[in-house]
Scaffold this motif. Sequence first.
Motif, PDB file in Angstrom:
ATOM      1  N   GLN A   1      -6.789   8.561 -10.169  1.00  0.00           N
ATOM      2  CA  GLN A   1      -6.268   8.132  -8.882  1.00  0.00           C
ATOM      3  C   GLN A   1      -7.097   6.947  -8.422  1.00  0.00           C
ATOM      4  O   GLN A   1      -8.304   6.905  -8.636  1.00  0.00           O
ATOM      5  CB  GLN A   1      -6.358   9.251  -7.840  1.00  0.00           C
ATOM      6  CG  GLN A   1      -5.474  10.432  -8.177  1.00  0.00           C
ATOM      7  CD  GLN A   1      -5.572  11.516  -7.131  1.00  0.00           C
ATOM      8  OE1 GLN A   1      -5.181  11.321  -5.997  1.00  0.00           O
ATOM      9  NE2 GLN A   1      -6.093  12.668  -7.515  1.00  0.00           N
TER      10      GLN A   1
ATOM     11  N   GLN B   1      -2.175  -1.765   6.255  1.00  0.00           N
ATOM     12  CA  GLN B   1      -1.121  -1.621   5.267  1.00  0.00           C
ATOM     13  C   GLN B   1      -0.427  -2.947   4.966  1.00  0.00           C
ATOM     14  O   GLN B   1       0.648  -2.973   4.415  1.00  0.00           O
ATOM     15  CB  GLN B   1      -0.123  -0.553   5.710  1.00  0.00           C
ATOM     16  CG  GLN B   1      -0.789   0.802   5.748  1.00  0.00           C
ATOM     17  CD  GLN B   1       0.159   1.905   5.402  1.00  0.00           C
ATOM     18  OE1 GLN B   1       1.148   1.704   4.736  1.00  0.00           O
ATOM     19  NE2 GLN B   1      -0.160   3.087   5.860  1.00  0.00           N
TER      20      GLN B   1
ATOM     21  N   TYR C   1      -8.207   4.756  -5.122  1.00  0.00           N
ATOM     22  CA  TYR C   1      -8.302   4.751  -3.668  1.00  0.00           C
ATOM     23  C   TYR C   1      -8.676   3.343  -3.213  1.00  0.00           C
ATOM     24  O   TYR C   1      -9.108   2.522  -4.020  1.00  0.00           O
ATOM     25  CB  TYR C   1      -9.348   5.765  -3.199  1.00  0.00           C
ATOM     26  CG  TYR C   1      -8.994   7.176  -3.570  1.00  0.00           C
ATOM     27  CD1 TYR C   1      -8.262   7.972  -2.709  1.00  0.00           C
ATOM     28  CD2 TYR C   1      -9.376   7.712  -4.794  1.00  0.00           C
ATOM     29  CE1 TYR C   1      -7.925   9.276  -3.048  1.00  0.00           C
ATOM     30  CE2 TYR C   1      -9.045   9.007  -5.139  1.00  0.00           C
ATOM     31  CZ  TYR C   1      -8.325   9.782  -4.265  1.00  0.00           C
ATOM     32  OH  TYR C   1      -7.988  11.067  -4.603  1.00  0.00           O
TER      33      TYR C   1
ATOM     34  N   MET D   1       0.850  -1.195   0.000  1.00  0.00           N
ATOM     35  CA  MET D   1       0.000   0.000   0.000  1.00  0.00           C
ATOM     36  C   MET D   1       0.888   1.247   0.000  1.00  0.00           C
ATOM     37  O   MET D   1       1.994   1.235   0.533  1.00  0.00           O
ATOM     38  CB  MET D   1      -0.893   0.011   1.243  1.00  0.00           C
ATOM     39  CG  MET D   1      -1.890  -1.131   1.288  1.00  0.00           C
ATOM     40  SD  MET D   1      -3.070  -1.095  -0.059  1.00  0.00           S
ATOM     41  CE  MET D   1      -4.085   0.266   0.433  1.00  0.00           C
ATOM     42  N   PRO D   2       0.394   2.331  -0.610  1.00  0.00           N
ATOM     43  CA  PRO D   2       1.174   3.572  -0.595  1.00  0.00           C
ATOM     44  C   PRO D   2       1.249   4.139   0.819  1.00  0.00           C
ATOM     45  O   PRO D   2       0.432   3.810   1.676  1.00  0.00           O
ATOM     46  CB  PRO D   2       0.378   4.495  -1.517  1.00  0.00           C
ATOM     47  CG  PRO D   2      -1.000   3.945  -1.528  1.00  0.00           C
ATOM     48  CD  PRO D   2      -0.874   2.458  -1.309  1.00  0.00           C
TER      49      PRO D   2
ATOM     50  N   THR E   1      -9.641  -4.435  -2.563  1.00  0.00           N
ATOM     51  CA  THR E   1      -8.346  -5.103  -2.578  1.00  0.00           C
ATOM     52  C   THR E   1      -8.493  -6.491  -1.982  1.00  0.00           C
ATOM     53  O   THR E   1      -9.441  -6.776  -1.249  1.00  0.00           O
ATOM     54  CB  THR E   1      -7.310  -4.315  -1.756  1.00  0.00           C
ATOM     55  OG1 THR E   1      -7.798  -4.163  -0.420  1.00  0.00           O
ATOM     56  CG2 THR E   1      -7.036  -2.951  -2.356  1.00  0.00           C
TER      57      THR E   1
ATOM     58  N   HIS F   1      -3.691   6.452  -1.797  1.00  0.00           N
ATOM     59  CA  HIS F   1      -4.043   6.419  -3.219  1.00  0.00           C
ATOM     60  C   HIS F   1      -2.806   6.204  -4.077  1.00  0.00           C
ATOM     61  O   HIS F   1      -1.684   6.403  -3.634  1.00  0.00           O
ATOM     62  CB  HIS F   1      -4.749   7.708  -3.641  1.00  0.00           C
ATOM     63  CG  HIS F   1      -3.895   8.925  -3.528  1.00  0.00           C
ATOM     64  ND1 HIS F   1      -3.629   9.543  -2.321  1.00  0.00           N
ATOM     65  CD2 HIS F   1      -3.218   9.637  -4.464  1.00  0.00           C
ATOM     66  CE1 HIS F   1      -2.831  10.576  -2.525  1.00  0.00           C
ATOM     67  NE2 HIS F   1      -2.569  10.654  -3.834  1.00  0.00           N
ATOM     68  N   ILE F   2      -3.070   5.808  -5.310  1.00  0.00           N
ATOM     69  CA  ILE F   2      -2.032   5.658  -6.318  1.00  0.00           C
ATOM     70  C   ILE F   2      -2.464   6.477  -7.525  1.00  0.00           C
ATOM     71  O   ILE F   2      -3.624   6.415  -7.947  1.00  0.00           O
ATOM     72  CB  ILE F   2      -1.851   4.180  -6.727  1.00  0.00           C
ATOM     73  CG1 ILE F   2      -1.323   3.361  -5.556  1.00  0.00           C
ATOM     74  CG2 ILE F   2      -0.928   4.065  -7.937  1.00  0.00           C
ATOM     75  CD1 ILE F   2      -1.244   1.880  -5.833  1.00  0.00           C
ATOM     76  N   HIS F   3      -1.551   7.247  -8.078  1.00  0.00           N
ATOM     77  CA  HIS F   3      -1.804   7.970  -9.318  1.00  0.00           C
ATOM     78  C   HIS F   3      -1.561   7.009 -10.472  1.00  0.00           C
ATOM     79  O   HIS F   3      -0.555   6.298 -10.479  1.00  0.00           O
ATOM     80  CB  HIS F   3      -0.868   9.178  -9.446  1.00  0.00           C
ATOM     81  CG  HIS F   3      -1.077  10.186  -8.370  1.00  0.00           C
ATOM     82  ND1 HIS F   3      -1.820  11.326  -8.550  1.00  0.00           N
ATOM     83  CD2 HIS F   3      -0.655  10.217  -7.082  1.00  0.00           C
ATOM     84  CE1 HIS F   3      -1.842  12.015  -7.433  1.00  0.00           C
ATOM     85  NE2 HIS F   3      -1.135  11.361  -6.516  1.00  0.00           N
ATOM     86  N   ALA F   4      -2.476   6.969 -11.418  1.00  0.00           N
ATOM     87  CA  ALA F   4      -2.325   6.068 -12.560  1.00  0.00           C
ATOM     88  C   ALA F   4      -2.484   6.864 -13.852  1.00  0.00           C
ATOM     89  O   ALA F   4      -3.403   7.676 -13.982  1.00  0.00           O
ATOM     90  CB  ALA F   4      -3.368   4.958 -12.507  1.00  0.00           C
TER      91      ALA F   4
ATOM     92  N   GLU G   1       0.084  10.550   2.781  1.00  0.00           N
ATOM     93  CA  GLU G   1       0.431  11.822   2.156  1.00  0.00           C
ATOM     94  C   GLU G   1      -0.241  12.924   2.953  1.00  0.00           C
ATOM     95  O   GLU G   1      -1.465  12.967   3.065  1.00  0.00           O
ATOM     96  CB  GLU G   1      -0.070  11.857   0.707  1.00  0.00           C
ATOM     97  CG  GLU G   1       0.245  13.141   0.003  1.00  0.00           C
ATOM     98  CD  GLU G   1      -0.290  13.167  -1.429  1.00  0.00           C
ATOM     99  OE1 GLU G   1      -0.462  14.277  -1.937  1.00  0.00           O
ATOM    100  OE2 GLU G   1      -0.541  12.105  -2.005  1.00  0.00           O
TER     101      GLU G   1
END
Length: 108
Positions: free
Chosen positions: A49, A84, A51, A2-3, A74, A33-36, A6
């Motif tokens: 993004q 996490q 989530y 997991m990220p 997930t 989150h992850i930026h894609a 932030e």
Amino acid sequence: MMPGLETLGFKQDHSPLTDLTKALELPGMRPLHIHAIVSVDGCLPLTTQIYFDGDPLVSGTIEGPVPAAAVKSTELHDDPVDYQARRTLTCDYVLRPATSPAPARPAA
């Protein structure tokens, strides 16, 4: 994996933004989150993004709640107590062909 967390970049104990965040009882962090960025020849690129389900911050931060469609499920592979822990996620994306007409704009 997991990220990481932030923060919203709060560096001062008393600034207008930190005071507002505290007054509204909002966390000074963004949801995990992850930026894609997804692209393929012949299609317009998609920037988004992702989530994660189970993250309590998706229900509301200083940015507001995360749209439900952006929250993905997930699969947990380790300790279910630790959010996490190792998880996997599968996403499908639909890209718009580069030659497709622009979406209609609402009348002003």
